[in-house]
Scaffold this motif. Structure first.
Motif, PDB file in Angstrom:
ATOM      1  N   GLY A  74      98.013   3.096  30.648  1.00 35.08           N
ATOM      2  CA  GLY A  74      98.038   3.979  29.579  1.00 35.08           C
ATOM      3  C   GLY A  74      97.718   5.442  29.622  1.00 35.08           C
ATOM      4  O   GLY A  74      97.784   6.165  28.518  1.00 35.08           O
ATOM      5  N   ARG A 120      90.518   8.646  28.309  1.00 34.86           N
ATOM      6  CA  ARG A 120      91.020   7.321  28.782  1.00 34.86           C
ATOM      7  C   ARG A 120      89.873   6.705  29.406  1.00 34.86           C
ATOM      8  O   ARG A 120      89.510   7.301  30.536  1.00 34.86           O
ATOM      9  CB  ARG A 120      92.326   7.231  29.834  1.00 34.86           C
ATOM     10  N   ASP A 137      95.594  13.958  30.181  1.00 35.90           N
ATOM     11  CA  ASP A 137      94.600  12.912  29.507  1.00 35.90           C
ATOM     12  C   ASP A 137      93.186  13.319  30.605  1.00 35.90           C
ATOM     13  O   ASP A 137      93.587  13.785  31.673  1.00 35.90           O
ATOM     14  CB  ASP A 137      94.928  11.625  29.951  1.00 35.90           C
ATOM     15  N   ASP A 197      98.503   9.310  30.331  1.00 38.53           N
ATOM     16  CA  ASP A 197      99.762  10.121  30.105  1.00 38.53           C
ATOM     17  C   ASP A 197      98.983  11.652  31.006  1.00 38.53           C
ATOM     18  O   ASP A 197      97.905  11.872  31.067  1.00 38.53           O
ATOM     19  CB  ASP A 197      99.833  10.566  28.587  1.00 38.53           C
ATOM     20  N   ASP A 198     100.221  12.541  31.127  1.00 37.27           N
ATOM     21  CA  ASP A 198      99.785  13.800  31.561  1.00 37.27           C
ATOM     22  C   ASP A 198      98.783  14.659  30.523  1.00 37.27           C
ATOM     23  O   ASP A 198      99.130  14.363  29.398  1.00 37.27           O
ATOM     24  CB  ASP A 198     101.050  14.539  31.931  1.00 37.27           C
ATOM     25  N   ARG A 203     100.173   4.229  35.005  1.00 38.57           N
ATOM     26  CA  ARG A 203     100.955   3.936  33.631  1.00 38.57           C
ATOM     27  C   ARG A 203     100.818   2.811  32.937  1.00 38.57           C
ATOM     28  O   ARG A 203     100.540   2.840  31.814  1.00 38.57           O
ATOM     29  CB  ARG A 203     102.558   4.116  34.015  1.00 38.57           C
ATOM     30  N   GLY A 219     101.656   4.388  29.485  1.00 43.82           N
ATOM     31  CA  GLY A 219     101.476   5.688  29.425  1.00 43.82           C
ATOM     32  C   GLY A 219     102.769   6.289  30.516  1.00 43.82           C
ATOM     33  O   GLY A 219     103.715   5.377  30.845  1.00 43.82           O
ATOM     34  N   GLY A 220     102.838   7.707  30.299  1.00 44.13           N
ATOM     35  CA  GLY A 220     104.073   8.208  31.089  1.00 44.13           C
ATOM     36  C   GLY A 220     103.392   9.061  32.424  1.00 44.13           C
ATOM     37  O   GLY A 220     104.123  10.114  32.649  1.00 44.13           O
ATOM     38  N   ILE A 221     102.391   9.205  32.587  1.00 43.99           N
ATOM     39  CA  ILE A 221     101.753  10.106  33.656  1.00 43.99           C
ATOM     40  C   ILE A 221     102.707  10.094  34.939  1.00 43.99           C
ATOM     41  O   ILE A 221     103.256   9.178  35.278  1.00 43.99           O
ATOM     42  CB  ILE A 221     100.318   9.782  33.962  1.00 43.99           C
ATOM     43  N   THR A 222     102.688  11.373  35.435  1.00 41.37           N
ATOM     44  CA  THR A 222     103.353  11.782  36.726  1.00 41.37           C
ATOM     45  C   THR A 222     102.211  12.177  37.563  1.00 41.37           C
ATOM     46  O   THR A 222     101.768  13.124  37.623  1.00 41.37           O
ATOM     47  CB  THR A 222     104.595  12.579  36.612  1.00 41.37           C
ATOM     48  N   GLN A 233     101.068   5.118  41.026  1.00 39.31           N
ATOM     49  CA  GLN A 233     101.541   5.577  39.509  1.00 39.31           C
ATOM     50  C   GLN A 233     101.979   4.643  38.491  1.00 39.31           C
ATOM     51  O   GLN A 233     101.573   4.831  37.362  1.00 39.31           O
ATOM     52  CB  GLN A 233     102.772   6.520  39.764  1.00 39.31           C
TER      53      GLN A 233
END
Length: 289
Positions: free
Chosen positions: A87, A26, A92, A89-90, A84, A146-149, A80
């Motif tokens: 875009g 990304r 990346d 995600d975990d 997200r 995205g869904g990154i934490t 966070q």
């Protein structure tokens, strides 16, 4: 995990992602500078293909009181939410770049790395990319959320009330210009000077003439001139916590882990009663805010 990538290394990572042999890459465009804090116009005119714009003033900092400094760290939930929105995600690989010697990109690197993200800085930024004759895009990129934490990145910070105690046991680097350090120039702060005992080493000494960071062996020699080596406890501050993170990146490349004082001079000089040193020497002529 690497901290910087060359253009060739970035292309290799992108090709691996395209062939399914590596994680998604990304690209984040962090165009920002003191005289033009909003870099979106430059981004819209030309950016790396697929790069998403990051607003340093509003996504990598938050609004605060003057006593917090000009660029207080963003709240964890806000960072966070922003990540997200870019875009992410975990898993990346994140590559940040800019057109300002990697200074704003390093702020994103510092914030995301301490939150557990594999984030790297494109050495030389967009200029290194275009110098290779590689394609650029115009317009905005609006990614799917995205869904990154992000992990709780609480380390690596020196707070206002810890600065003086740290200075007694480690090296405190002031990476502003000599004019700002001495107090001869006070464009945006209520008083000029530096934190007593701080050693001046301008951030840009770590950058070569082409905008790339110096090689690690050169960086080690540069930091040694300020009394910093692999066994030194070191903390860094600047005007408002942006350039300090660039120096933290340079220190990391040379094998030295540093703390960052995010409030930096913009917080120190807005906090009544703090001691101030004026002049070119670390202890200088002492006064108070």
């Amino acid at each position: 995990m690497s901290h910087i990538v060359s253009v060739a290394q970035l292309i290799h990572l992108q090709r691996a992602a395209e062939h399914g042999t590596g994680p998604a890459v990304r690209l984040l465009d962090v165009r920002w500078r003191l005289d033009r804090p909003e870099g979106r116009l430059e981004y819209l005119q030309a950016h790396l293909p697929g790069a998403v714009y990051v607003d340093l003033e509003h996504e990598l900092a938050r609004r605060g009181e003057p006593a917090e400094g000009r660029h207080p760290l963003p709240e964890a939930d806000d960072l966070q939410r922003a990540a997200r929105g870019w875009g992410l995600d975990d898993g990346d690989i994140v590559v940040a770049y800019d057109d300002n010697r990697s200074v704003p990109a390093a702020r994103l690197w510092w914030l995301l790395r301490r939150a557990g993200v594999d984030v790297r800085v494109l050495d030389g930024g967009i200029r290194a990319w275009t110098a290779e004759g590689l394609p650029i895009e115009r317009g905005d990129v609006l990614p799917a959320p995205g869904g990154i934490t992000l992990k709780g990145g609480a380390g690596g910070v020196l707070a206002l009330d810890q600065v003086e105690e740290f200075r007694d046991s480690g090296v405190l680097l002031d990476v502003r210009t000599p004019e700002q350090y001495s107090g001869a120039r006070t464009a945006t702060d209520p008083v000029g000077g530096h934190i007593p005992g701080a050693v001046n080493l301008p951030a840009m000494v770590a950058v070569s003439s082409d905008g790339r960071l110096q090689q690690p062996d050169v960086l080690r020699r540069i930091f040694a001139t300020a009394g910093v080596d692999a066994g030194t406890e070191v903390a860094v501050y600047c005007g408002s916590g942006v350039a300090a993170m660039h120096t933290a990146l340079a220190l990391e490349l040379s094998g030295i882990r540093a703390l960052v004082y995010p409030g930096s001079w913009s917080q120190w000089s807005n906090t009544r009663g703090q001691p101030v040193a004026v002049g070119i020497l670390p202890d200088g002529r002492l006064t108070q805010v």
